[in-house]
Design an enzyme around this catalytic site. Structure first.
Site, PDB file in Angstrom:
ATOM      1  N   GLY A  14       0.796  -1.234   0.000  1.00 34.91           N
ATOM      2  CA  GLY A  14       0.000   0.000   0.000  1.00 34.91           C
ATOM      3  C   GLY A  14       0.821   1.274   0.000  1.00 34.91           C
ATOM      4  O   GLY A  14       0.364   2.299   0.518  1.00 34.91           O
ATOM      5  N   ASN A  16       1.494   3.001  -2.658  1.00 34.19           N
ATOM      6  CA  ASN A  16       0.743   3.924  -3.525  1.00 34.19           C
ATOM      7  C   ASN A  16      -0.473   4.469  -2.800  1.00 34.19           C
ATOM      8  O   ASN A  16      -0.844   5.632  -2.978  1.00 34.19           O
ATOM      9  CB  ASN A  16       0.317   3.224  -4.823  1.00 34.19           C
ATOM     10  CG  ASN A  16       1.425   3.206  -5.852  1.00 34.19           C
ATOM     11  OD1 ASN A  16       1.722   4.226  -6.478  1.00 34.19           O
ATOM     12  ND2 ASN A  16       2.066   2.054  -6.014  1.00 34.19           N
ATOM     13  N   ASN A 105      -5.757   1.753 -13.212  1.00 34.32           N
ATOM     14  CA  ASN A 105      -4.783   0.835 -12.619  1.00 34.32           C
ATOM     15  C   ASN A 105      -3.380   1.388 -12.853  1.00 34.32           C
ATOM     16  O   ASN A 105      -3.136   2.082 -13.840  1.00 34.32           O
ATOM     17  CB  ASN A 105      -4.901  -0.534 -13.314  1.00 34.32           C
ATOM     18  CG  ASN A 105      -3.900  -1.543 -12.793  1.00 34.32           C
ATOM     19  OD1 ASN A 105      -3.691  -1.670 -11.580  1.00 34.32           O
ATOM     20  ND2 ASN A 105      -3.245  -2.260 -13.698  1.00 34.32           N
ATOM     21  N   HIS A 107       0.533   0.105 -13.436  1.00 29.49           N
ATOM     22  CA  HIS A 107       1.275  -1.103 -13.803  1.00 29.49           C
ATOM     23  C   HIS A 107       2.769  -0.769 -13.913  1.00 29.49           C
ATOM     24  O   HIS A 107       3.134   0.255 -14.497  1.00 29.49           O
ATOM     25  CB  HIS A 107       0.751  -1.650 -15.132  1.00 29.49           C
ATOM     26  CG  HIS A 107       1.395  -2.942 -15.511  1.00 29.49           C
ATOM     27  ND1 HIS A 107       1.052  -4.141 -14.901  1.00 29.49           N
ATOM     28  CD2 HIS A 107       2.390  -3.224 -16.386  1.00 29.49           C
ATOM     29  CE1 HIS A 107       1.811  -5.105 -15.408  1.00 29.49           C
ATOM     30  NE2 HIS A 107       2.620  -4.583 -16.310  1.00 29.49           N
ATOM     31  N   ASP A 143      -4.451  -5.359 -18.246  1.00 27.37           N
ATOM     32  CA  ASP A 143      -3.487  -4.282 -18.500  1.00 27.37           C
ATOM     33  C   ASP A 143      -3.625  -3.706 -19.910  1.00 27.37           C
ATOM     34  O   ASP A 143      -2.642  -3.287 -20.520  1.00 27.37           O
ATOM     35  CB  ASP A 143      -2.050  -4.772 -18.273  1.00 27.37           C
ATOM     36  CG  ASP A 143      -1.825  -5.236 -16.841  1.00 27.37           C
ATOM     37  OD1 ASP A 143      -2.416  -4.635 -15.927  1.00 27.37           O
ATOM     38  OD2 ASP A 143      -1.069  -6.203 -16.635  1.00 27.37           O
TER      39      ASP A 143
HETATM   40  C1  GRF Z   1       3.007  -1.272  -7.646  1.00 26.09           C
HETATM   41  O1  GRF Z   1       4.347  -1.304  -7.947  1.00 26.09           O
HETATM   42  C2  GRF Z   1       2.153  -1.373  -8.875  1.00 26.09           C
HETATM   43  O2  GRF Z   1       2.823  -1.059 -10.038  1.00 26.09           O
HETATM   44  C3  GRF Z   1       1.751  -2.805  -8.933  1.00 26.09           C
HETATM   45  O3  GRF Z   1       1.719  -3.247  -7.612  1.00 26.09           O
HETATM   46  C4  GRF Z   1       2.608  -2.471  -6.814  1.00 26.09           C
HETATM   47  C5  GRF Z   1       1.898  -2.094  -5.557  1.00 26.09           C
HETATM   48  O4  GRF Z   1       2.753  -1.564  -4.597  1.00 26.09           O
HETATM   49  N1  GRF Z   1       0.508  -2.928  -9.655  1.00 26.09           N
HETATM   50  P1  GRF Z   1       2.181  -0.897  -3.279  1.00 26.09           P
HETATM   51  O5  GRF Z   1       1.267  -1.916  -2.606  1.00 26.09           O
HETATM   52  O6  GRF Z   1       1.436   0.342  -3.672  1.00 26.09           O
HETATM   53  O7  GRF Z   1       3.367  -0.588  -2.428  1.00 26.09           O
END
Ligand code: GRF
Length: 187
Positions: A14, A16, A105, A107, A143
């Site tokens: 998490g 992000n 999303n 990626h 994707d």
């Molecule tokens: C991210 O690197 C994203 O690109 C991928 O999953 C990862 C999630 O990381 N889809 P986090 O849980 O946000 O640290």
């Protein structure tokens, strides 16, 4: 400015999510996070929802009707955008249709290159010169939806998978918020 009500889907750390939580504190950032959904009850990212008093829902994807449970909650919370931030489940065509609003999303590759899993090992194996991240709309194809933003960097010949992940995620923390701003620029 009336903020759009957002739900963030996670499965893991998490980072992000926490980044988006921080950004959404800015009054001019277009979303406010009203719900976090995780398919993994051990996802460390849930702590960010708890700490920030954001309601969260842990779903059991073994249940046949789990997507209906999610849809019900999204409706109840009047969510108008879903951000998939490391959510490791495929979202069904039926879900996309029933939700009927924006789903995006992030990626960790320069799509359309390297869709799916094990992105970093594929990138190294393929001896790519550069890589990065992509934020895209979600459709039925994995994707595969329209791209909103990409950010890239040059790969150093010494970079291993961990280095790539680190560098990619640094760009993700810029790309995800920028994509959200772009989506609502003309709204
Ligand atoms: C991210 O690197 C994203 O690109 C991928 O999953 C990862 C999630 O990381 N889809 P986090 O849980 O946000 O640290």
């Amino acid at each position: 400015m009336v903020k759009k009500r957002a739900c963030i889907f996670i499965s893991g750390k998490g980072t992000n999510l926490i980044n988006l939580i921080r950004k959404s504190r800015d009054y001019s950032f277009p979303i406010s996070i009203k719900l976090v959904i995780s398919n993994n009850n051990k996802a460390p990212g849930i702590i960010h929802a708890k700490k920030n008093n954001i309601p969260f829902l842990i779903i059991n994807t073994k249940l046949r009707n789990y997507e209906y449970q999610i849809l019900r909650e999204l409706k109840r919370k009047r969510i108008s955008i879903i951000c998939l931030a490391g959510y490791m489940k495929i979202i069904s065509r039926n879900f996309i249709k029933k939700f009927g609003k924006i789903i995006i999303n992030i990626h960790p590759s320069l799509l359309p290159k390297f869709k799916g899993l094990n992105t970093f090992s594929k990138i190294l194996k393929n001896k790519e010169k550069k890589t990065g991240c992509t934020v895209h709309y979600v459709n039925e194809e994995l994707d595969g939806g329209n791209i909103i933003i990409k950010k890239e960097f040059f790969i150093n010949h010494k970079d291993n998978e961990d280095d790539l992940k680190l560098k990619t995620q640094k760009l993700e923390y810029l790309a995800f918020p920028e994509a959200i701003v772009r989506i609502y620029r003309y709204h």
